[in-house]
Design a protein around this motif. Structure first.
Motif, mmCIF file in Angstrom:
data_model
loop_
_atom_site.group_PDB
_atom_site.id
_atom_site.type_symbol
_atom_site.label_atom_id
_atom_site.label_comp_id
_atom_site.label_asym_id
_atom_site.label_seq_id
_atom_site.Cartn_x
_atom_site.Cartn_y
_atom_site.Cartn_z
ATOM 1 N N VAL A 61 -115.062 -49.144 96.756
ATOM 2 C CA VAL A 61 -115.584 -49.279 95.388
ATOM 3 C C VAL A 61 -116.752 -50.259 95.372
ATOM 4 O O VAL A 61 -117.782 -50.013 94.732
ATOM 5 C CB VAL A 61 -114.472 -49.750 94.422
ATOM 6 C CG1 VAL A 61 -115.064 -50.129 93.069
ATOM 7 C CG2 VAL A 61 -113.432 -48.650 94.232
ATOM 8 N N LEU A 106 -105.014 -49.615 99.576
ATOM 9 C CA LEU A 106 -105.631 -50.237 98.402
ATOM 10 C C LEU A 106 -106.770 -51.169 98.793
ATOM 11 O O LEU A 106 -107.785 -51.251 98.100
ATOM 12 C CB LEU A 106 -104.575 -50.994 97.595
ATOM 13 C CG LEU A 106 -103.524 -50.131 96.878
ATOM 14 C CD1 LEU A 106 -102.507 -51.014 96.174
ATOM 15 C CD2 LEU A 106 -104.195 -49.200 95.867
ATOM 16 N N ILE A 166 -109.728 -49.021 99.582
ATOM 17 C CA ILE A 166 -110.286 -48.470 98.342
ATOM 18 C C ILE A 166 -111.131 -49.521 97.642
ATOM 19 O O ILE A 166 -112.234 -49.235 97.157
ATOM 20 C CB ILE A 166 -109.154 -47.972 97.418
ATOM 21 C CG1 ILE A 166 -108.470 -46.749 98.038
ATOM 22 C CG2 ILE A 166 -109.700 -47.629 96.032
ATOM 23 C CD1 ILE A 166 -107.260 -46.266 97.268
ATOM 24 N N SER A 167 -110.629 -50.751 97.588
ATOM 25 C CA SER A 167 -111.371 -51.836 96.947
ATOM 26 C C SER A 167 -112.716 -52.062 97.629
ATOM 27 O O SER A 167 -113.745 -52.254 96.969
ATOM 28 C CB SER A 167 -110.538 -53.120 96.980
ATOM 29 O OG SER A 167 -111.259 -54.195 96.418
ATOM 30 N N LYS A 197 -106.022 -43.517 101.737
ATOM 31 C CA LYS A 197 -106.560 -44.829 102.064
ATOM 32 C C LYS A 197 -105.728 -45.934 101.424
ATOM 33 O O LYS A 197 -105.174 -45.761 100.348
ATOM 34 C CB LYS A 197 -108.012 -44.935 101.601
ATOM 35 C CG LYS A 197 -108.985 -44.073 102.401
ATOM 36 C CD LYS A 197 -110.421 -44.393 102.021
ATOM 37 C CE LYS A 197 -111.403 -43.626 102.877
ATOM 38 N NZ LYS A 197 -112.820 -43.982 102.572
ATOM 39 N N LEU A 251 -114.171 -41.349 93.482
ATOM 40 C CA LEU A 251 -113.303 -42.502 93.252
ATOM 41 C C LEU A 251 -112.039 -42.121 92.496
ATOM 42 O O LEU A 251 -110.962 -42.663 92.753
ATOM 43 C CB LEU A 251 -114.066 -43.589 92.495
ATOM 44 C CG LEU A 251 -115.139 -44.332 93.306
ATOM 45 C CD1 LEU A 251 -115.917 -45.288 92.415
ATOM 46 C CD2 LEU A 251 -114.510 -45.083 94.477
ATOM 47 N N GLU A 252 -112.155 -41.185 91.566
ATOM 48 C CA GLU A 252 -110.962 -40.721 90.837
ATOM 49 C C GLU A 252 -109.968 -40.088 91.797
ATOM 50 O O GLU A 252 -108.768 -40.384 91.753
ATOM 51 C CB GLU A 252 -111.378 -39.721 89.755
ATOM 52 C CG GLU A 252 -112.100 -40.350 88.570
ATOM 53 C CD GLU A 252 -112.575 -39.312 87.574
ATOM 54 O OE1 GLU A 252 -112.396 -38.101 87.845
ATOM 55 O OE2 GLU A 252 -113.124 -39.704 86.525
ATOM 56 N N ASP A 253 -110.463 -39.210 92.680
ATOM 57 C CA ASP A 253 -109.582 -38.569 93.653
ATOM 58 C C ASP A 253 -109.077 -39.577 94.682
ATOM 59 O O ASP A 253 -107.939 -39.486 95.149
ATOM 60 C CB ASP A 253 -110.317 -37.432 94.368
ATOM 61 C CG ASP A 253 -110.421 -36.186 93.502
ATOM 62 O OD1 ASP A 253 -109.816 -36.169 92.411
ATOM 63 O OD2 ASP A 253 -111.125 -35.231 93.905
ATOM 64 N N LEU A 254 -109.918 -40.547 95.021
ATOM 65 C CA LEU A 254 -109.519 -41.575 95.980
ATOM 66 C C LEU A 254 -108.352 -42.389 95.441
ATOM 67 O O LEU A 254 -107.355 -42.615 96.139
ATOM 68 C CB LEU A 254 -110.718 -42.487 96.270
ATOM 69 C CG LEU A 254 -110.528 -43.595 97.312
ATOM 70 C CD1 LEU A 254 -110.272 -42.996 98.683
ATOM 71 C CD2 LEU A 254 -111.758 -44.495 97.351
ATOM 72 N N LYS A 255 -108.433 -42.813 94.187
ATOM 73 C CA LYS A 255 -107.386 -43.630 93.577
ATOM 74 C C LYS A 255 -106.107 -42.835 93.340
ATOM 75 O O LYS A 255 -105.027 -43.413 93.232
ATOM 76 C CB LYS A 255 -107.900 -44.230 92.270
ATOM 77 C CG LYS A 255 -108.984 -45.286 92.491
ATOM 78 C CD LYS A 255 -109.608 -45.767 91.193
ATOM 79 C CE LYS A 255 -110.705 -46.779 91.461
ATOM 80 N NZ LYS A 255 -111.396 -47.219 90.216
ATOM 81 N N ASN A 256 -106.225 -41.503 93.258
ATOM 82 C CA ASN A 256 -105.053 -40.641 93.074
ATOM 83 C C ASN A 256 -104.468 -40.171 94.406
ATOM 84 O O ASN A 256 -103.570 -39.323 94.438
ATOM 85 C CB ASN A 256 -105.414 -39.430 92.222
ATOM 86 C CG ASN A 256 -105.671 -39.799 90.769
ATOM 87 O OD1 ASN A 256 -105.057 -40.727 90.243
ATOM 88 N ND2 ASN A 256 -106.586 -39.103 90.119
#
Length: 267
Positions: A130, A123, A126-127, A121, A105-110
Motif C-alpha cells: 500500500v 498483513l 500488504i501494508s 499475502k 488493493l481491494e482484492d489484495l485485502k480480501n
C-alpha cells in the motif's frame, strides 16, 4: 442530399426535432442539426451487421472541409475492418493506473491476490505494498491509462524514484507517526517489481494483453551478504555448547548450529 459546404451548413433550418443532412459526394458523411441550433458532423457506417454513428465534432470547431477529410479517414478504417465508434467507446472506458491499483488493493485485502507459494499475502506485506502504491506508483503513473503504458513510461518512473522525486515526509494514522519516504535504487527496484505484479494482475483480468514491465532492467537491490568472522563463529560455538548442556535448549542449539554451518533458510 446536398453537398456540405460552409454556406449550406450555415443556412440549414432549425426544426422541432433533430435531423441529419447527408452529403451527396461522400456516402456516410453527414451533418446533424439539433433543435437547439447546434450542428455536428457525423459518419454513419455498418459494422458486424449493425449501423453505427460516429460524431466527428461540432461545426465551428470543425469546418466542412476538415470534417470531410476526417470522414474519409474514418470510412477508410471501416473498409479495413475497423470500428471507430467502438474504439472510441473503449478508449473512453480505458482504466487508469490509479483505478487498477484501487481494484488490486481491494482484492489484495480480501485475500484474492496470491503471493509466494500460492498463499495470500501477509498483513505486513500488504501494508508495504500500500505504501509503495500510494507514495510512488500513483503519484508518478496514476493518471495514465493502463492500455497506453510502455516500457519507456516504466523506465522513467523507475528513474524518478531512484532520483528521489517521490521523496516525502508524511504523517500517518498512528499517534505521532510519520512515514519518511526516500528514493534510491532499492526502493525503485522493489516498487517496479510490485508494479510488475499489478500489471500481471491486469493481464489476468483481460485489461491488457502484455505486461510492459517485462524486459525493463531494474537496479540490483542491495543485499546484505556479510558472513560471520572466524572469531564470531568461535564465540557462537562457545554459546551453543553451553546452551546444549541445558537439555531444555539442546534442540534449539543444534538447529542454530546447522543453520550457521550450512546457511540453510526456510525459503
Amino acid at each position: 442530399m446536398t453537398k456540405l459546404t460552409k454556406r449550406t451548413v450555415d443556412t440549414t433550418e432549425i426544426r422541432s426535432s433533430d435531423y441529419v443532412i447527408w452529403d451527396e459526394d461522400l456516402p456516410g458523411f453527414g451533418l446533424r442539426v439539433f433543435k437547439s441550433g447546434k450542428r455536428s458532423y457525423v459518419v454513419q457506417y455498418r459494422s458486424a451487421g449493425r449501423s453505427r454513428r460516429y460524431t466527428i465534432g461540432l461545426h465551428g470547431v470543425w469546418t466542412p472541409e476538415e470534417a470531410r477529410r476526417e470522414a474519409k479517414v474514418l470510412l477508410g478504417q471501416v473498409a479495413r475492418g475497423g470500428n471507430p465508434a467502438e474504439e472510441r467507446k473503449l478508449d473512453r472506458e480505458a482504466i487508469t493506473v490509479k483505478e487498477l491499483c484501487t481494484r488490486y488493493l481491494e482484492d489484495l485485502k480480501n485475500g484474492l491476490v496470491l503471493g509466494k507459494r500460492g498463499r495470500p499475502k501477509k498483513l505486513t506485506t500488504i501494508s508495504t505494498d500500500v505504501g509503495r502504491i500510494e507514495r510512488h506508483i500513483i503519484p508518478l503513473l496514476g493518471s495514465r491509462r493502463v492500455r497506453d503504458l510502455a516500457k519507456s513510461d516504466i523506465t522513467q518512473a523507475m528513474k524518478d524514484i531512484m532520483a528521489g522525486k517521490t521523496r516525502t515526509n508524511v504523517k500517518t494514522d498512528k499517534l505521532r507517526g510519520r512515514a519518511i519516504v526516500r528514493g534510491g535504487a532499492g526502493t525503485a527496484a522493489r516498487t517496479i517489481g510490485l508494479f510488475g505484479g499489478i500489471l500481471t494482475y491486469a493481464v489476468e483480468l483481460g485489461i491488457i494483453e502484455q505486461n510492459p514491465v517485462h524486459g525493463v532492467r531494474k537496479p540490483k537491490d542491495q543485499v546484505n551478504a556479510r558472513r560471520l568472522s572466524e572469531q564470531e563463529y568461535r564465540t557462537l560455538g562457545d554459546i551453543l555448547r553451553k546452551a546444549a548442556e541445558d537439555r531444555q535448549y539442546e534442540t534449539t542449539a543444534e538447529m542454530i548450529r546447522v543453520i550457521a554451518l550450512t546457511g540453510c533458510r526456510r525459503s
